[in-house]
Design an enzyme around this catalytic site. Structure first.
Site, PDB file in Angstrom:
ATOM      1  N   TYR A  26      -0.612 -11.201  -3.635  1.00 38.87           N
ATOM      2  CA  TYR A  26       0.038  -9.822  -3.915  1.00 38.87           C
ATOM      3  C   TYR A  26       1.045  -8.699  -3.098  1.00 38.87           C
ATOM      4  O   TYR A  26       0.444  -7.815  -3.353  1.00 38.87           O
ATOM      5  CB  TYR A  26      -1.378  -9.309  -4.253  1.00 38.87           C
ATOM      6  CG  TYR A  26      -2.780  -9.849  -5.271  1.00 38.87           C
ATOM      7  CD1 TYR A  26      -1.627  -9.582  -6.992  1.00 38.87           C
ATOM      8  CD2 TYR A  26      -3.300 -10.340  -4.900  1.00 38.87           C
ATOM      9  CE1 TYR A  26      -2.442  -9.855  -7.566  1.00 38.87           C
ATOM     10  CE2 TYR A  26      -4.338 -10.555  -6.311  1.00 38.87           C
ATOM     11  CZ  TYR A  26      -3.757 -11.305  -7.464  1.00 38.87           C
ATOM     12  OH  TYR A  26      -4.783 -11.240  -8.412  1.00 38.87           O
ATOM     13  N   HIS A  72       2.115  -2.940  -6.967  1.00 37.55           N
ATOM     14  CA  HIS A  72       1.424  -2.019  -6.925  1.00 37.55           C
ATOM     15  C   HIS A  72       0.638  -2.065  -5.359  1.00 37.55           C
ATOM     16  O   HIS A  72      -0.597  -1.458  -5.047  1.00 37.55           O
ATOM     17  CB  HIS A  72      -0.487  -2.929  -7.124  1.00 37.55           C
ATOM     18  CG  HIS A  72      -1.066  -2.605  -8.304  1.00 37.55           C
ATOM     19  ND1 HIS A  72      -0.795  -1.172  -8.903  1.00 37.55           N
ATOM     20  CD2 HIS A  72      -2.223  -3.245  -9.355  1.00 37.55           C
ATOM     21  CE1 HIS A  72      -2.014  -0.724  -9.991  1.00 37.55           C
ATOM     22  NE2 HIS A  72      -2.831  -1.840  -9.818  1.00 37.55           N
ATOM     23  N   TYR A 122      -9.995  -5.004  -4.447  1.00 34.75           N
ATOM     24  CA  TYR A 122      -9.084  -5.847  -4.916  1.00 34.75           C
ATOM     25  C   TYR A 122      -9.049  -3.950  -6.060  1.00 34.75           C
ATOM     26  O   TYR A 122     -10.072  -3.704  -5.814  1.00 34.75           O
ATOM     27  CB  TYR A 122      -9.711  -6.001  -6.287  1.00 34.75           C
ATOM     28  CG  TYR A 122      -9.141  -7.748  -5.669  1.00 34.75           C
ATOM     29  CD1 TYR A 122      -8.039  -8.812  -5.629  1.00 34.75           C
ATOM     30  CD2 TYR A 122      -9.816  -8.646  -5.340  1.00 34.75           C
ATOM     31  CE1 TYR A 122      -7.570  -9.796  -5.381  1.00 34.75           C
ATOM     32  CE2 TYR A 122     -10.167  -9.758  -4.827  1.00 34.75           C
ATOM     33  CZ  TYR A 122      -8.775 -10.263  -4.713  1.00 34.75           C
ATOM     34  OH  TYR A 122      -8.678 -11.426  -4.074  1.00 34.75           O
ATOM     35  N   ASN A 167      -8.898  -2.511  -8.593  1.00 33.48           N
ATOM     36  CA  ASN A 167      -9.992  -1.247  -9.606  1.00 33.48           C
ATOM     37  C   ASN A 167     -11.516  -1.312  -9.193  1.00 33.48           C
ATOM     38  O   ASN A 167     -11.991  -0.176  -9.394  1.00 33.48           O
ATOM     39  CB  ASN A 167     -10.296  -2.154 -10.530  1.00 33.48           C
ATOM     40  CG  ASN A 167      -8.859  -2.399 -11.571  1.00 33.48           C
ATOM     41  OD1 ASN A 167      -7.604  -1.904 -10.917  1.00 33.48           O
ATOM     42  ND2 ASN A 167      -8.718  -3.203 -12.068  1.00 33.48           N
ATOM     43  N   ASN A 187      -6.517   2.976 -11.803  1.00 33.08           N
ATOM     44  CA  ASN A 187      -8.202   2.968 -11.537  1.00 33.08           C
ATOM     45  C   ASN A 187      -8.670   2.347 -10.730  1.00 33.08           C
ATOM     46  O   ASN A 187      -9.269   2.495 -10.288  1.00 33.08           O
ATOM     47  CB  ASN A 187      -7.612   0.962 -12.733  1.00 33.08           C
ATOM     48  CG  ASN A 187      -7.846   0.814 -14.012  1.00 33.08           C
ATOM     49  OD1 ASN A 187      -8.228   1.760 -14.348  1.00 33.08           O
ATOM     50  ND2 ASN A 187      -7.113  -0.546 -14.564  1.00 33.08           N
TER      51      ASN A 187
END
Length: 186
Positions: free
Chosen positions: A14, A19, A64, A66, A112
């Site tokens: 990632y 994000h 992560y 969320n 989120n």
């Protein structure tokens, strides 16, 4: 003490995704001040140092996106950081790539990571830096878009927005957030 949190997802997979622009701003601040994230606790990696005479925590939650609040809340409790001394940096689909927008408070806007932060803090009253990543121009699910990398056309603007966001974070250490908003929300 001020706490600056960059939201993102841990791991190489990632690292350069839309994000993870919050993590990228933390990386920029670490680079500028020659720090390392040398502490691992509260489901996060963080550094605690002084910038311009102000004690600062730089945090990258490792939960992560969320579940970001699961890292932020315990760290704030442990170090007794007040909500008014928290600044959260994250990606925003509703801003064009390269634009930044600072806010004193607000809702989650469908994000989120911010939803989790609001849920765990029990308040919407914390400062934010929203970094534009734009919306997909092709029919692609939003989750795939934010977990994808920036296009060549977006790269230069995004690098500038990361530097500008880091500048705003540093400015907040010596100025009111209202003053910082007036300077960087143009």
């Amino acid at each position: 003490m001020k706490c600056i949190v960059g939201l993102g997802n841990p791991g190489k997979k990632y690292e350069h995704t839309r994000h993870n622009v919050g993590f990228m701003v933390i990386d920029e601040l670490l680079h500028r001040h020659q720090w390392d994230l040398n502490k691992t606790k509260f489901n996060g990696k963080y550094a605690m140092e002084h910038i311009q005479g102000e004690k600062v925590i730089l945090l990258k939650p490792q939960t992560y996106m969320n579940l970001s609040g699961e890292s932020i809340r315990p760290l704030m409790d442990y170090y007794d950081v007040a909500e008014e001394d928290l600044l959260v940096i994250y990606d925003d689909l509703d801003l064009p790539a390269g634009k930044i927008r600072l806010r004193q408070k607000g809702g989650h806007g469908g994000h989120n990571g911010i939803r989790s932060t609001i849920d765990h803090l029990g308040t919407k009253e914390f400062k934010r830096v929203r970094i534009g990543v734009g919306r997909p121009t092709t029919p692609i699910p939003v989750v795939d878009y934010v977990l994808g990398g920036f296009s060549k056309e977006q790269q230069e603007d995004v690098v500038l927005s990361i530097k500008k966001s880091a500048d705003a974070c540093e400015s907040w250490l010596n100025h009111s957030f209202s003053e910082v908003m007036n300077e960087y929300n143009q």
